[in-house]
Structures are given as C-alpha cells and as structure tokens.
Design an enzyme around this catalytic site. Structure first.
Site, PDB file in Angstrom:
ATOM      1  N   GLU A  25       0.828  -1.222   0.000  1.00 44.29           N
ATOM      2  CA  GLU A  25       0.000   0.000   0.000  1.00 44.29           C
ATOM      3  C   GLU A  25       0.861   1.271   0.000  1.00 44.29           C
ATOM      4  O   GLU A  25       2.074   1.223   0.213  1.00 44.29           O
ATOM      5  CB  GLU A  25      -0.945   0.011   1.205  1.00 44.29           C
ATOM      6  CG  GLU A  25      -0.220  -0.017   2.533  1.00 44.29           C
ATOM      7  CD  GLU A  25      -0.971   0.699   3.647  1.00 44.29           C
ATOM      8  OE1 GLU A  25      -1.475   1.809   3.436  1.00 44.29           O
ATOM      9  OE2 GLU A  25      -0.991   0.131   4.763  1.00 44.29           O
ATOM     10  N   LYS A  86      -5.396  10.844   1.074  1.00 40.34           N
ATOM     11  CA  LYS A  86      -5.510   9.476   1.597  1.00 40.34           C
ATOM     12  C   LYS A  86      -6.781   8.879   0.995  1.00 40.34           C
ATOM     13  O   LYS A  86      -7.868   9.398   1.226  1.00 40.34           O
ATOM     14  CB  LYS A  86      -5.588   9.521   3.127  1.00 40.34           C
ATOM     15  CG  LYS A  86      -5.915   8.197   3.780  1.00 40.34           C
ATOM     16  CD  LYS A  86      -5.963   8.345   5.309  1.00 40.34           C
ATOM     17  CE  LYS A  86      -6.653   7.156   5.945  1.00 40.34           C
ATOM     18  NZ  LYS A  86      -6.817   7.335   7.412  1.00 40.34           N
ATOM     19  N   VAL A 106      -5.438   0.314   3.041  1.00 43.15           N
ATOM     20  CA  VAL A 106      -5.579  -1.141   2.903  1.00 43.15           C
ATOM     21  C   VAL A 106      -6.803  -1.468   2.058  1.00 43.15           C
ATOM     22  O   VAL A 106      -6.734  -2.271   1.116  1.00 43.15           O
ATOM     23  CB  VAL A 106      -5.662  -1.804   4.296  1.00 43.15           C
ATOM     24  CG1 VAL A 106      -6.104  -3.261   4.192  1.00 43.15           C
ATOM     25  CG2 VAL A 106      -4.320  -1.686   5.020  1.00 43.15           C
ATOM     26  N   ASP A 138     -16.866   4.755  14.298  1.00 43.88           N
ATOM     27  CA  ASP A 138     -15.650   4.763  13.477  1.00 43.88           C
ATOM     28  C   ASP A 138     -15.105   3.343  13.327  1.00 43.88           C
ATOM     29  O   ASP A 138     -14.415   2.820  14.206  1.00 43.88           O
ATOM     30  CB  ASP A 138     -14.606   5.698  14.095  1.00 43.88           C
ATOM     31  CG  ASP A 138     -13.444   5.956  13.139  1.00 43.88           C
ATOM     32  OD1 ASP A 138     -13.372   5.268  12.093  1.00 43.88           O
ATOM     33  OD2 ASP A 138     -12.628   6.841  13.424  1.00 43.88           O
ATOM     34  N   SER A 140     -13.120   1.117  10.382  1.00 43.27           N
ATOM     35  CA  SER A 140     -12.410   1.304   9.116  1.00 43.27           C
ATOM     36  C   SER A 140     -13.035   0.501   7.973  1.00 43.27           C
ATOM     37  O   SER A 140     -13.452  -0.652   8.151  1.00 43.27           O
ATOM     38  CB  SER A 140     -10.948   0.861   9.285  1.00 43.27           C
ATOM     39  OG  SER A 140     -10.277   0.939   8.042  1.00 43.27           O
ATOM     40  N   LYS A 159      -3.414  -2.710  15.645  1.00 42.75           N
ATOM     41  CA  LYS A 159      -2.743  -1.721  16.491  1.00 42.75           C
ATOM     42  C   LYS A 159      -3.599  -1.354  17.693  1.00 42.75           C
ATOM     43  O   LYS A 159      -4.812  -1.227  17.580  1.00 42.75           O
ATOM     44  CB  LYS A 159      -2.456  -0.481  15.655  1.00 42.75           C
ATOM     45  CG  LYS A 159      -1.363   0.359  16.253  1.00 42.75           C
ATOM     46  CD  LYS A 159      -1.004   1.565  15.436  1.00 42.75           C
ATOM     47  CE  LYS A 159      -0.482   1.203  14.069  1.00 42.75           C
ATOM     48  NZ  LYS A 159      -1.535   1.181  13.076  1.00 42.75           N
TER      49      LYS A 159
HETATM   50  N1  PSU Z   1      -1.896   1.393  10.402  1.00 44.55           N
HETATM   51  C1  PSU Z   1      -0.569   1.661  10.384  1.00 44.55           C
HETATM   52  N2  PSU Z   1      -0.042   2.452   9.430  1.00 44.55           N
HETATM   53  C2  PSU Z   1      -0.838   2.984   8.478  1.00 44.55           C
HETATM   54  C3  PSU Z   1      -2.242   2.675   8.476  1.00 44.55           C
HETATM   55  C4  PSU Z   1      -2.724   1.879   9.446  1.00 44.55           C
HETATM   56  O1  PSU Z   1       0.157   1.187  11.231  1.00 44.55           O
HETATM   57  O2  PSU Z   1      -0.309   3.718   7.635  1.00 44.55           O
HETATM   58  C5  PSU Z   1      -3.092   3.197   7.356  1.00 44.55           C
HETATM   59  C6  PSU Z   1      -3.434   2.053   6.388  1.00 44.55           C
HETATM   60  O3  PSU Z   1      -3.372   2.549   5.073  1.00 44.55           O
HETATM   61  C7  PSU Z   1      -4.881   1.730   6.754  1.00 44.55           C
HETATM   62  C8  PSU Z   1      -5.391   3.080   7.117  1.00 44.55           C
HETATM   63  O4  PSU Z   1      -5.606   1.140   5.709  1.00 44.55           O
HETATM   64  O5  PSU Z   1      -4.337   3.662   7.866  1.00 44.55           O
HETATM   65  C9  PSU Z   1      -6.655   3.015   7.917  1.00 44.55           C
HETATM   66  O6  PSU Z   1      -7.225   4.274   7.976  1.00 44.55           O
HETATM   67  P1  PSU Z   1      -8.670   4.450   8.611  1.00 44.55           P
HETATM   68  O7  PSU Z   1      -8.497   4.075  10.063  1.00 44.55           O
HETATM   69  O8  PSU Z   1      -8.996   5.897   8.423  1.00 44.55           O
HETATM   70  O9  PSU Z   1      -9.587   3.526   7.882  1.00 44.55           O
HETATM   71 MN    MN Z   2     -12.313   5.853  10.304  1.00 42.89          MN
END
Ligand code: PSU
Ligand code: MN
Length: 305
Positions: A25, A86, A106, A138, A140, A159
């Site tokens: 990614e 993003k 992702v 929230d 993802s 994480k």
């Molecule tokens: N976790 C990490 N590093 C990252 C991300 C997640 O340790 O860079 C990024 C990935 O691209 C993941 C995105 O898909 O954050 C998720 O964002 P959101 O929580 O806004 O869906």
């Molecule tokens: Mn989100």
C-alpha cells in the site's frame, strides 16, 4: 482490465506467467511514516519481497491511474509530497475521475490488487474498530473490504490505538479468518502480544497458502487476516505502548481530529513521543511482514494451476 488500471511491465509479466506478486500500500508511505524513513522502508520492503522470490507491486493512484508497481521516482514522490490525498474505497472514483494523486489505504489497495489479479497483500497494520466506536461508529473500511475481496492481508496484528477486542469480534461477524503465524497470542503491531488469543494459528507459509487456496476454490470469498508478530527483540511492551496511546487519543480529542485524519494523527503523535522507538518497531515489523507475505505468495503460486 479497466483502462484506469495501469500495471508496471514487471508486474504485468509476472502476472501473465503465473509468478508470485505481492501488493503493497501507499498510505503508509504518504501518511503513515515520516520522510525519509518512509521511502527507505518502502524500498527495503520491495527488496525483501524480491529476495524471497516474488515481485513487489506498490499501489497508488497517479493522475487518476490506479498504478500497480511504482517506479523509484514515483515512490519518492509519494514519500515527499505534502498534498497527497488518503484514498480509501469511498474516495477512489473521485480521485480517478478528477485525475488526481492518491495514496491508497488497505481497503483501496486490496480492491485494486484484486482487479489486477494479485491475491497477497502486505502492510504494517490494518484499520479496525476504533476505541469508542459504540458512539463514534468509526469502523475502518478496511474491515468491510476484507469481507468481500479475495486478497489476503499480512499485517502485524491490530494496532492498540484501536479496540482490538471489538475488531476481532467484527472480523468474526464478517466471516474473516484471523490466522497468527507461529504463535497463539494475537499481536498488537508494536508488541508481539495483545492480551488476546488468536482465533487460529498456523506455523508455515505453506500451510497458510493451502488454507487460502481451499477458501477461494470453494467460493468462500473474502480476505484472511494473517497476523505476523513483530520480532520480540524489536517490540515495545504492551503496557509501555498503552501509556503513549492514551496520551495520543487525548491529544486527538483536544485537537478535534476526526474521520480519516484520526489514524495518521495518532501514528504521528506516537512516533514523535516515543523518540523514534515506535518508528523503529514499525519499520522492523513491516520488513518482517514482507518476507512472510512473499513466502506465502511463492507457495500459493506453486499450488495454483
Ligand atoms: N496502520 C498503520 N499504518 C498505516 C495505516 C494503518 O500502522 O499507515 C493506514 C493504512 O493505510 C490503513 C489506514 O488502511 O491507515 C486506515 O485508515 P482508517 O483508520 O482511516 O480507515
Ligand atoms: Mn475511520
């Protein structure tokens, strides 16, 4: 293939010949790590994929083209440019139709990998169910994407900025297998454990490849989360991370950060407040994931007819 999908010639050749390819990614490059470590890590990861016998395909959107396999210059651009969007799934059609640049999460990377025919994808950590999601909602789009798309995701677990328990529940609800490589404890990105047990454990890349083949051959569509623990000598203990995470979440709240900005904000805050220790763990774990992902891709292509 849709004309908005552009394959690097090396990736196109590998896919044509049935050779193993690993998708990578670009949000992690543009929004997940600081320059210049982001570019150095992205290059090192590509090299590790190659040395384990697969072709790397870093995915990003360039002037509206979903680009599968970046050149050195393109990779460098994503590492340095400040104004790159993003791009998660909901943003794809906008960025493509407006011919913009986008770093893919992702969810978006998985979808483009699937369109290109790449079944293995390596990242650091996936997005999941956030702490407090019972009121913020929230969750993802990485998780909803994993329900449907036949691309396996190698990550270092979930994480601890997220609610790991709720994320595991959500994955179960959506029928997404969670397999930890080589141990029973489910890892939490910076740490090799999380306090949760992994739903499933497999000990070899070959066993994981065989599971993927059975799953998809039977029409059991969707992803598998392959959790690869950070090497123990490079981990940060769970209790130590928790202190930083509580402070980061508090700072995000006070700054009024919301939506797609939350994950990059938290990652940056934690990197800044651990004197680079978390960045080192982050780099170590993604390299570790690249090796495992490439081995799974090699084994999967060997059993695919
Ligand atoms: N976790 C990490 N590093 C990252 C991300 C997640 O340790 O860079 C990024 C990935 O691209 C993941 C995105 O898909 O954050 C998720 O964002 P959101 O929580 O806004 O869906
Ligand atoms: Mn989100």
């Amino acid at each position: 293939m849709h004309p908005a999908i552009h394959l690097h010639p090396d990736v196109a050749a590998a896919l044509r010949d049935g050779e193993p390819v690993v998708a990578l990614e670009s949000t992690i490059i543009a929004h997940g790590m600081p320059y210049p470590q982001n570019v150095a890590t992205a290059r090192a990861v590509e090299e590790i994929v190659r040395s384990n016998g697969a072709i790397p395909a870093t995915i990003a959107i360039i002037k509206g083209k979903c680009t599968v396999g970046l050149t050195d210059e393109e990779l460098d651009y994503f590492g340095q440019a400040k104004d790159i969007l993003k791009v998660s799934l909901r943003d794809m059609s906008y960025v493509i139709s407006q011919q913009l640049y986008g770093a893919t999460t992702v969810a978006a990377t998985m979808r483009i990998a699937a369109m290109a025919g790449i079944p293995i994808f390596v990242t650091g950590g996936i997005g999941g169910v956030h702490r407090g999601a019972e009121t913020s909602m929230d969750i993802s789009a990485d998780l909803t994407e994993m329900e449907h798309t036949n691309v396996a995701v190698v990550s270092a677990g979930v994480k601890s900025i997220l609610d790991i328990g709720l994320t595991l529940e959500y994955l179960e609800t959506k029928g997404i297998p969670v397999v930890t490589f080589g141990q029973e404890a489910f890892p939490s990105f910076y740490s090799s454990t999380s306090g949760y047990n992994s739903p499933l454990t497999l000990d070899t890349p070959e066993a994981i490849a065989t599971m993927l083949k059975v799953k998809w051959d039977m029409g059991l569509n969707g992803s598998v989360l392959i959790a690869n623990p950070v090497p123990s000598h490079q981990e940060i203990p769970v209790a130590e991370m928790e202190e930083h995470i509580v402070l980061a979440l508090d700072a995000a709240k006070r700054a009024g950060v919301s939506g797609k900005d939350i994950t990059p904000f938290l990652l940056k805050y934690i990197a800044n407040h651990t004197k680079g220790e978390s960045l080192e763990a982050n780099i170590a774990l993604i390299k570790n994931n690249a090796a495992l992902g490439a081995q799974i891709a090699v084994d999967l292509s060997a059993i695919t007819d």
